[in-house]
Design a protein around this motif. Structure first.
Motif, PDB file in Angstrom:
ATOM      1  N   SER A  46       0.829  -1.206   0.000  1.00 46.02           N
ATOM      2  CA  SER A  46       0.000   0.000   0.000  1.00 46.02           C
ATOM      3  C   SER A  46       0.864   1.257   0.000  1.00 46.02           C
ATOM      4  N   MET A  53       2.542   1.637  -3.415  1.00 47.92           N
ATOM      5  CA  MET A  53       1.585   2.054  -4.444  1.00 47.92           C
ATOM      6  C   MET A  53       1.280   3.545  -4.321  1.00 47.92           C
ATOM      7  N   ASN A  54       1.101   4.015  -3.079  1.00 48.28           N
ATOM      8  CA  ASN A  54       0.868   5.449  -2.865  1.00 48.28           C
ATOM      9  C   ASN A  54       2.068   6.269  -3.330  1.00 48.28           C
ATOM     10  N   GLU A  55       3.257   5.796  -3.006  1.00 49.59           N
ATOM     11  CA  GLU A  55       4.465   6.496  -3.429  1.00 49.59           C
ATOM     12  C   GLU A  55       4.576   6.516  -4.951  1.00 49.59           C
ATOM     13  N   ASN A  56       4.275   5.394  -5.577  1.00 48.08           N
ATOM     14  CA  ASN A  56       4.318   5.293  -7.038  1.00 48.08           C
ATOM     15  C   ASN A  56       3.334   6.287  -7.673  1.00 48.08           C
ATOM     16  N   THR A  57       2.120   6.330  -7.138  1.00 42.73           N
ATOM     17  CA  THR A  57       1.112   7.264  -7.658  1.00 42.73           C
ATOM     18  C   THR A  57       1.590   8.709  -7.512  1.00 42.73           C
ATOM     19  N   MET A  58       2.146   9.046  -6.352  1.00 39.51           N
ATOM     20  CA  MET A  58       2.629  10.394  -6.110  1.00 39.51           C
ATOM     21  C   MET A  58       3.767  10.754  -7.083  1.00 39.51           C
ATOM     22  N   ARG A  64       4.343   9.474 -10.043  1.00 40.72           N
ATOM     23  CA  ARG A  64       3.798   9.621 -11.400  1.00 40.72           C
ATOM     24  C   ARG A  64       3.174  11.016 -11.592  1.00 40.72           C
ATOM     25  N   LYS A  65       2.442  11.450 -10.579  1.00 42.75           N
ATOM     26  CA  LYS A  65       1.837  12.804 -10.653  1.00 42.75           C
ATOM     27  C   LYS A  65       2.922  13.871 -10.735  1.00 42.75           C
TER      28      LYS A  65
END
Length: 116
Positions: free
Chosen positions: A92, A95-100, A102-103
């Motif tokens: 989790s 995944m949050n770090e990956n999303t951040m 990417r943004k």
């Protein structure tokens, strides 16, 4: 030497020079038939009781082995559950770090409109 109810005959073997007893088999068979091993109700009851006790001991040992096995399996299941929880938390977070990231990557790219 004579056994009860049987005759003993000494014979000599020319090869080794030793006297060996030979038992008359016909009388030996009748003497064992008279004893009736296992046919006595008291003997039968004793053997049945002995078997019952052995079975009880064996069953108790099996129950103890099962308790140890179940305890080990429960301990292992708890360890695996804790490990799984830790890994899910890590997934989790990643995944949050990956999303951040990417943004951030999308926001830092130069836009095609800015170059014109």
């Amino acid at each position: 030497m004579e056994a009860a109810g049987s005759t003993c005959v000494l014979s000599s073997n020319a090869d080794d020079g030793v006297n060996k007893p030979e038992i008359d088999q016909t009388q030996n068979v009748t003497s064992t038939a008279k004893r009736g091993r296992g046919r006595d109700p008291v003997d039968k009851e004793y053997r049945s009781h002995k078997r019952l006790l052995r079975n009880r001991v064996s069953a108790q040992e099996a129950r103890e082995r099962k308790k140890v096995y179940v305890s080990d399996m429960e301990s292992r299941a708890n360890e695996l559950q804790n490990n799984n929880d830790e890994l899910e938390e890590k997934i989790s977070t990643l995944m949050n770090e990956n999303t951040m990231l990417r943004k951030m990557l999308i926001n830092t790219r130069p836009k095609a409109d800015d170059n014109h």
